[in-house]
Design a protein around this motif. Structure first.
Motif, PDB file in Angstrom:
ATOM      1  N   PHE A 153       0.799  -1.224   0.000  1.00 35.40           N
ATOM      2  CA  PHE A 153       0.000   0.000   0.000  1.00 35.40           C
ATOM      3  C   PHE A 153       0.836   1.280   0.000  1.00 35.40           C
ATOM      4  CE2 PHE A 153      -2.627  -3.352   1.857  1.00 35.40           C
ATOM      5  CZ  PHE A 153      -3.772  -3.227   1.076  1.00 35.40           C
ATOM      6  N   ASP A 154       2.140   1.161   0.010  1.00 34.69           N
ATOM      7  CA  ASP A 154       3.004   2.341   0.029  1.00 34.69           C
ATOM      8  C   ASP A 154       2.708   3.254  -1.162  1.00 34.69           C
ATOM      9  OD1 ASP A 154       5.085   4.032   0.868  1.00 34.69           O
ATOM     10  OD2 ASP A 154       6.529   3.016  -0.439  1.00 34.69           O
ATOM     11  N   GLY A 155       2.434   4.537  -0.867  1.00 35.58           N
ATOM     12  CA  GLY A 155       2.171   5.507  -1.916  1.00 35.58           C
ATOM     13  C   GLY A 155       0.775   5.465  -2.493  1.00 35.58           C
ATOM     14  N   LYS A 156      -0.065   4.600  -1.974  1.00 34.42           N
ATOM     15  CA  LYS A 156      -1.421   4.474  -2.514  1.00 34.42           C
ATOM     16  C   LYS A 156      -2.426   5.302  -1.705  1.00 34.42           C
ATOM     17  CE  LYS A 156      -1.210   0.054  -4.934  1.00 34.42           C
ATOM     18  NZ  LYS A 156       0.225  -0.050  -5.011  1.00 34.42           N
ATOM     19  N   SER A 157      -3.578   5.512  -2.314  1.00 32.96           N
ATOM     20  CA  SER A 157      -4.663   6.225  -1.652  1.00 32.96           C
ATOM     21  C   SER A 157      -5.878   5.306  -1.568  1.00 32.96           C
ATOM     22  CB  SER A 157      -5.029   7.490  -2.436  1.00 32.96           C
ATOM     23  OG  SER A 157      -5.670   7.154  -3.657  1.00 32.96           O
ATOM     24  N   LEU A 158      -6.895   5.773  -0.871  1.00 33.36           N
ATOM     25  CA  LEU A 158      -8.123   4.992  -0.763  1.00 33.36           C
ATOM     26  C   LEU A 158      -8.763   4.745  -2.115  1.00 33.36           C
ATOM     27  CD1 LEU A 158      -9.823   6.388   2.458  1.00 33.36           C
ATOM     28  CD2 LEU A 158      -9.259   4.004   1.988  1.00 33.36           C
ATOM     29  N   ASP A 159      -8.594   5.679  -3.052  1.00 31.57           N
ATOM     30  CA  ASP A 159      -9.133   5.486  -4.399  1.00 31.57           C
ATOM     31  C   ASP A 159      -8.495   4.274  -5.071  1.00 31.57           C
ATOM     32  OD1 ASP A 159     -10.859   7.604  -4.261  1.00 31.57           O
ATOM     33  OD2 ASP A 159      -9.503   9.026  -5.224  1.00 31.57           O
ATOM     34  N   ASP A 160      -7.212   4.048  -4.788  1.00 31.40           N
ATOM     35  CA  ASP A 160      -6.513   2.907  -5.373  1.00 31.40           C
ATOM     36  C   ASP A 160      -6.933   1.596  -4.715  1.00 31.40           C
ATOM     37  OD1 ASP A 160      -4.914   4.692  -6.912  1.00 31.40           O
ATOM     38  OD2 ASP A 160      -3.622   5.001  -5.168  1.00 31.40           O
ATOM     39  N   VAL A 161      -7.219   1.673  -3.418  1.00 31.67           N
ATOM     40  CA  VAL A 161      -7.433   0.475  -2.614  1.00 31.67           C
ATOM     41  C   VAL A 161      -8.891   0.028  -2.601  1.00 31.67           C
ATOM     42  CG1 VAL A 161      -7.262  -0.464  -0.270  1.00 31.67           C
ATOM     43  CG2 VAL A 161      -5.468   1.043  -1.163  1.00 31.67           C
ATOM     44  N   GLY A 162      -9.804   1.007  -2.530  1.00 28.58           N
ATOM     45  CA  GLY A 162     -11.214   0.678  -2.358  1.00 28.58           C
ATOM     46  C   GLY A 162     -11.550   0.563  -0.883  1.00 28.58           C
ATOM     47  N   PRO A 163     -12.776   0.208  -0.556  1.00 31.91           N
ATOM     48  CA  PRO A 163     -13.209   0.157   0.843  1.00 31.91           C
ATOM     49  C   PRO A 163     -12.401  -0.843   1.666  1.00 31.91           C
ATOM     50  CG  PRO A 163     -15.082  -0.022  -0.663  1.00 31.91           C
ATOM     51  CD  PRO A 163     -13.851  -0.175  -1.495  1.00 31.91           C
ATOM     52  N   LEU A 164     -12.068  -0.449   2.897  1.00 32.24           N
ATOM     53  CA  LEU A 164     -11.409  -1.381   3.811  1.00 32.24           C
ATOM     54  C   LEU A 164     -12.420  -2.430   4.268  1.00 32.24           C
ATOM     55  CD1 LEU A 164      -9.292   1.037   6.052  1.00 32.24           C
ATOM     56  CD2 LEU A 164      -8.503  -0.400   4.171  1.00 32.24           C
ATOM     57  N   SER A 165     -11.989  -3.670   4.300  1.00 36.83           N
ATOM     58  CA  SER A 165     -12.853  -4.767   4.735  1.00 36.83           C
ATOM     59  C   SER A 165     -11.979  -5.846   5.357  1.00 36.83           C
ATOM     60  CB  SER A 165     -13.636  -5.338   3.553  1.00 36.83           C
ATOM     61  OG  SER A 165     -12.781  -6.084   2.721  1.00 36.83           O
ATOM     62  N   PRO A 166     -12.589  -6.840   6.013  1.00 39.10           N
ATOM     63  CA  PRO A 166     -11.777  -7.927   6.577  1.00 39.10           C
ATOM     64  C   PRO A 166     -10.913  -8.638   5.539  1.00 39.10           C
ATOM     65  CG  PRO A 166     -13.973  -7.964   7.534  1.00 39.10           C
ATOM     66  CD  PRO A 166     -14.004  -6.933   6.445  1.00 39.10           C
ATOM     67  N   THR A 167     -11.324  -8.576   4.263  1.00 39.00           N
ATOM     68  CA  THR A 167     -10.504  -9.217   3.221  1.00 39.00           C
ATOM     69  C   THR A 167      -9.233  -8.424   2.931  1.00 39.00           C
ATOM     70  OG1 THR A 167     -11.728  -8.083   1.445  1.00 39.00           O
ATOM     71  CG2 THR A 167     -12.536 -10.247   2.133  1.00 39.00           C
ATOM     72  N   THR A 168      -9.175  -7.170   3.387  1.00 35.38           N
ATOM     73  CA  THR A 168      -7.970  -6.356   3.212  1.00 35.38           C
ATOM     74  C   THR A 168      -6.866  -6.797   4.167  1.00 35.38           C
ATOM     75  OG1 THR A 168      -9.464  -4.485   2.770  1.00 35.38           O
ATOM     76  CG2 THR A 168      -7.145  -3.970   2.990  1.00 35.38           C
TER      77      THR A 168
END
Length: 234
Positions: A153-168
């Motif tokens: 996740f280094d350098g990433k934003s929430l737009d790149d990642v999507g919603p946080l969930s237990p699968t994260t």
């Protein structure tokens, strides 16, 4: 003395519209056109123009010769004031304490420093057998859950990642140290940018990295931390 309810409602609506217009400048950098602001806020152009007059007068918005709207210097001053009062430990330490007390395991916050991971904050259970790492400890980026989160996740934003969930949540056991098992999840802050890893760790064989309860707890706390740190999570 009784207050006119309609006056209160109008005042609240005006505050909501003001914040809605300013929030339209979040995300993609650069100026906004009146049409873009209308699309982003759902407000009529005539309404936006009235608010813009006040924003310009007070330095929150700057309008250039092309009719484009930019964030003004007053917004920068507010940002600097936030930075001056921002202390990640005040937000994260209570979360670590809560995780440790709820699970009976060690909870940590790590950040990345090049090819190293640094333990910023720590909460450990009061028992002889536990995963013990002092705050300030600098360890190499390896195959542990914490390291995998910091690399992914280094350098990433929430737009790149999507919603946080237990699968994260990332899980490892016996990596780095054969006695170590851990779960880790990213958390985010101002500008929706990745800040670090929130990690729960225990003794391999005793700490269940497949525990849905632990994954849900860690995810809930990461979402809570991100919100408190300024990330725009619904």
């Amino acid at each position: 003395m009784e207050t006119d309810k309609s006056t209160i409602d109008r005042s609240v609506a005006a505050a909501d519209r003001s914040l809605l217009i300013l929030e339209a400048f979040l995300g993609q950098s650069g100026p906004r056109t009146l049409v873009e602001l209308e699309q982003l806020t759902g407000l009529f152009k005539s309404v936006i123009l009235r608010y813009m007059l006040s924003f310009e007068a007070r330095g929150f918005i700057r309008k250039d010769e092309r009719g484009l709207y930019w964030l003004g210097p007053k917004v920068f001053q507010l940002g600097k004031a936030f930075e001056a009062s921002f202390d990640i430990s005040r937000t994260m330490q209570p979360i670590l304490d809560r995780l440790m007390q709820t699970t009976g395991e060690s909870a940590s916050v790590y950040i990345r420093d090049g090819e190293w991971r640094v333990c910023m904050l720590r909460a450990e259970p009061d028992r002889a057998v536990r995963v013990a790492t002092r705050a300030g400890t600098r360890l190499p980026i390896d195959g542990t859950a914490t390291s995998l989160v910091l690399k992914k996740f280094d350098g990433k934003s929430l737009d790149d990642v999507g919603p946080l969930s237990p699968t994260t949540v990332v899980a490892t056991a016996g990596k780095g140290d054969p006695l170590l098992a851990s779960l880790s999840i990213p958390f985010f802050g101002p500008g929706d940018l990745f800040l670090g890893a929130l990690t729960l760790a225990g003794i391999n064989g005793h700490f269940d990295v497949q525990s849905k309860r632990y994954r849900n707890l860690l995810c809930d706390e990461a979402v809570s931390a991100s919100k408190l740190l300024g990330a725009s999570i619904p």
